[in-house]
Design an enzyme around this catalytic site. Structure first.
Site, PDB file in Angstrom:
ATOM      1  N   SER A 129       0.814  -1.219   0.000  1.00  9.40           N
ATOM      2  CA  SER A 129       0.000   0.000   0.000  1.00  9.40           C
ATOM      3  C   SER A 129       0.847   1.269   0.000  1.00  9.40           C
ATOM      4  O   SER A 129       0.308   2.358  -0.166  1.00  9.40           O
ATOM      5  CB  SER A 129      -0.966   0.028   1.170  1.00  9.40           C
ATOM      6  OG  SER A 129      -0.710  -0.907   2.130  1.00  9.40           O
ATOM      7  N   HIS A 146      -2.968  -2.918  -5.881  1.00  4.09           N
ATOM      8  CA  HIS A 146      -3.291  -2.531  -4.511  1.00  4.09           C
ATOM      9  C   HIS A 146      -4.786  -2.676  -4.260  1.00  4.09           C
ATOM     10  O   HIS A 146      -5.588  -1.859  -4.717  1.00  4.09           O
ATOM     11  CB  HIS A 146      -2.813  -1.091  -4.257  1.00  4.09           C
ATOM     12  CG  HIS A 146      -3.074  -0.638  -2.873  1.00  4.09           C
ATOM     13  ND1 HIS A 146      -3.282   0.679  -2.540  1.00  4.09           N
ATOM     14  CD2 HIS A 146      -3.175  -1.322  -1.704  1.00  4.09           C
ATOM     15  CE1 HIS A 146      -3.498   0.769  -1.239  1.00  4.09           C
ATOM     16  NE2 HIS A 146      -3.438  -0.427  -0.718  1.00  4.09           N
TER      17      HIS A 146
END
Ligand code: 3H9
Length: 693
Positions: A405, A426
């Site tokens: 992230s 992500h």
């Protein structure tokens, strides 16, 4: 004008086919064509008419692209009235999705037949409107007020079986709409079936409309189209049909002028435009039939669930047999959720949790996967080790993705001998629920690997947004900025609970401190520690939360954070205020009051400013990309369109003025983004940049 309606006469039946791809939207040509076809049918002496559509669906609504342009006759309400008032017996044969104006046309007919897989609905509230071609007047007459309120205020799509039960359609029949429709018309003519105009039906019995209005407003968290629709339905009970139609028209026109309508239509087209990238034109994605996932925690298990439900085989790798068993238990729990909601049957459940899912503790199990997603601990050296192993075992051409992230995908890619195969994918937790996928493109990622990321996102039902490499990519980077603004306000005198309340009132499902508790306070704690070595000394970073973390209070998962979690509604944790007070004292800060308005301005200005930086630096391609990230991954109220759409509507000059004012006390944090300043100078809006590509 394009030729979008065909007309044939079969015995004494006029067969009217709509053919306007992709979704047979009711643009001007279709509306004119329908009216002309009815007139011709009458002139040609037809007794009945069948209306159906070619292609993938019965009309999915009015043509949204015409909104905002000068209306051209015939209007859609007039088309529906023309159908309803004709002496012909009119039957509509539905397939695909009869939505909005499409269903309203069908409600102008006498009888409706539908294919088994079709769905009907009035989704106008979802784009900030209400049904404006008689839907609020005809549907309650047909199915009663309560059910009509349910269908219209939710905007949901109703499956054929339920539509039959509700009385929206009269019959379900498998087959081509032209054939089933014609057979139905013939049968009705043979029975001398009566015409059945809904306008002539009795006005429906009323309900407590004020209560229904309040309930709809509360459920929509401030979005006004659902409660407006309630008022439209109320008119069906209280006024005659024509006056009810006039009332519906007035409400529709009012909504058409609102920012909410503009924001929701921006969201509708934005979700479709976001994966439309020049770099993907003509680039074929690599084929993906199976996916490897490394790490079976909440995130890895969520990704595995999403992949399985999308029909992909999954190989999940864990460190130990016990961890693999725990991962499997998580996946089984997720998939049984889908089973409980009726999305899959027992056989499908058995397949997904049986043959489609393999667990392993051995990297060699990943040798034949087409794409692998790493979802391990957020630590660069761990990730590099994982990618070095993948490089050694994966087949040539396999896509190697990281679910990091924050971390630098270029650095991760450099741990392999094939950086062109490496990409960031992500996901947002829970990954089988959240719609957002950031596709993080590193310096050397190959074009067909980017295309594969987008193709996977589409297959998993995600809204995929292209992001460049930076700390936090698009969403988390901007989150850090507005969260920092919130932290500064707390240091200076606001309470976290007041800030949460203000942001909920704006339309967020949760305030930033509630989100912190949900995500786990250890995440912010780790970020603070990670960024500490490179931190500019002018940055103001509160440390009171670290004290909670040090005591093992990490938010919702430990039962205590900003809020106290137990049975019922979480309570504010008074200890947090004491910790804040102590920190203010230590820093020599005299707290001051913040108005709700100031909190909102600071919070939103920080969000917009960082968004402008992210676009200016090319991390996000367009402002709409940032908006889609926030609508689909961060709980930003859809009816406000996303931070950049909101900023355009608020006025960029006003936002820049505010930032300059805030900068007087904290010039380090409040540096205007160059793109924002440029747009204000040029008198442009963020939306102008959406149009340039
Ligand atoms: C209304 O009806 C008002 C009336 O009550 C009163 C009027 C007076 N118009 O979504 P997809 C485009 S309001 C124009 O990718 P799917 C879409 O942009 C309307 N264009 O396919 C896309 O274009 P592109 C109420 C439309 O299979 C392409 O068609 N109706 C419209 O995933 C394919 O769409 C709605 O709100 C439209 N109405 O989903 C329904 N609809 O290829 C809106 C679609 O250039 N539509 N396009 O990107 C949907 O929910 C979905 O499109 C649908 C198909 C379920 C139909």
């Amino acid at each position: 004008m394009e030729y979008v309606i065909s007309f044939t006469l079969e015995d004494n039946i006029a067969v009217i086919a709509i053919d306007s791809p992709p979704v047979n939207a009711l643009g001007l040509a279709v509306r004119r064509g329908l009216v002309d076809a009815i007139t011709r049918a009458e002139k040609d002496g037809a007794k009945a008419a069948l209306i159906y559509a070619e292609g993938r669906t019965f009309p999915a609504g009015a043509d949204i692209r015409e909104f905002g342009k000068a209306p051209q006759p015939p209007s859609l309400p007039d088309v529906c009235a023309r159908i309803e008032e004709s002496d012909l017996l009119v039957v509509v044969a539905i397939h695909g999705t009869a939505l909005g104006g499409g269903l309203e046309v069908a409600l102008g007919a006498d009888y409706r037949i539908a294919a088994p897989g079709s769905r009907v609905g009035l989704p106008e509230v979802l784009i900030g409107l209400l049904p404006g071609a008689g839907g609020t007047q005809r549907l309650p007459r047909l199915i009663g007020v309560e059910k009509a309120i349910g269908v219209i205020t939710s905007g949901r799509q109703v499956g054929a079986a339920e539509a039959l039960e509700l009385g929206i359609i009269d019959r379900i029949e498998d087959g081509k709409p032209r054939e089933t429709g014609l057979a139905y018309v013939r049968e009705m003519l043979a029975q001398d079936a009566p015409r059945r105009p809904i306008r002539a039906m009795q006005a429906p019995a009323p309900v407590d409309f004020d209560a229904a209005y309040d309930a709809a407003l509360k459920k929509a968290r401030g979005q006004i189209s659902p409660p407006y629709a309630v008022r439209g339905i109320q008119a069906a009970c209280e006024l005659g049909f024509d006056d009810g139609m006039a009332r519906e028209r007035a409400l529709f026109r009012e909504l058409m002028e609102t920012d909410q309508r503009a924001a929701l239509i921006h969201a509708f087209f934005g979700e479709r435009a976001v994966s439309n990238l020049p770099e993907l034109k003509g680039v074929a994605p690599r084929p993906v039939a199976n996916v490897g996932i490394i790490g079976g925690g909440t995130m890895g298990a969520g990704i595995a669930t999403a992949a399985l439900l999308a029909g992909l085989d999954v190989v999940l790798l864990e460190m130990t047999v016990d961890a693999a068993a725990a991962a499997k238990a998580r996946i089984v729990k997720n998939i049984s959720g889908a089973q409980k909601r009726g999305k899959i049957d027992q056989a499908h459940f058995d397949h997904l949790t049986g043959t489609a899912l393999k667990l392993s503790t051995d990297y060699d199990a990943l040798a034949q996967v087409d794409l692998v997603i790493e979802a391990v601990f957020e630590n660069m050296s761990v990730k590099k080790q994982v990618f070095a192993r993948l490089d050694a075992v994966c087949k040539p051409g396999a896509v190697l993705a990281t679910n990091t992230s924050y971390l630098d995908v270029n650095e991760i890619a450099a741990a392999t001998s094939r950086p062109e195969d490496v990409i960031g994918l992500h996901f947002f937790s829970p990954a089988h629920v959240m719609k957002l996928l950031e596709v993080v493109v590193a310096d050397r990622t190959a074009a067909d690997v980017v295309a594969t990321g987008f193709a996977l996102g589409k297959r998993l039902g995600k809204v995929s947004v292209r992001a460049g490499v930076c700390d936090g990519f698009i969403g988390n980077r901007i989150l850090l900025a507005y969260r920092t603004a919130a932290d500064h306000m707390v240091l200076d005198g606001a309470s976290p609970f007041q800030i949460d309340r203000v942001m909920r009132a704006f339309g967020f499902a949760m305030g930033p401190f509630q989100v912190g508790d949900l995500a786990g306070l250890d995440i912010g704690w780790a970020t603070r520690k990670r960024l500490a070595p490179t931190r500019d000394p002018r940055e103001r970073v509160p440390t009171y939360v670290d004290k909670l973390c040090e005591q093992g209070h990490l938010g919702q998962k430990t039962g205590l954070g900003y809020y106290i979690y137990g049975d019922g509604v979480p309570k504010e944790n008074p200890e947090v205020l004491a910790l804040i007070e102590a920190e203010r004292k230590a820093l020599g800060i005299t707290p001051r009051d913040f108005s709700d308005e100031e909190i909102l301005r600071r919070y939103m200005c920080a969000m917009v400013n960082e968004s402008a930086r992210v676009v200016g630096e090319g991390i996000a391609r367009r402002p709409l990309d940032v908006d889609m990230v926030f609508l689909t991954g961060y709980g930003f109220p859809r009816y406000r369109g996303g931070p950049m759409k909101w900023a355009d509507m608020d006025g960029l000059a006003r936002i820049l003025d505010d930032i300059n004012t805030f900068a007087k006390a904290d010039p380090y944090f409040w540096q205007p983004a160059p793109l924002l300043a440029d747009l204000v100078t040029e008198g442009k809006a963020f939306d102008d940049l959406n149009k340039e590509t």
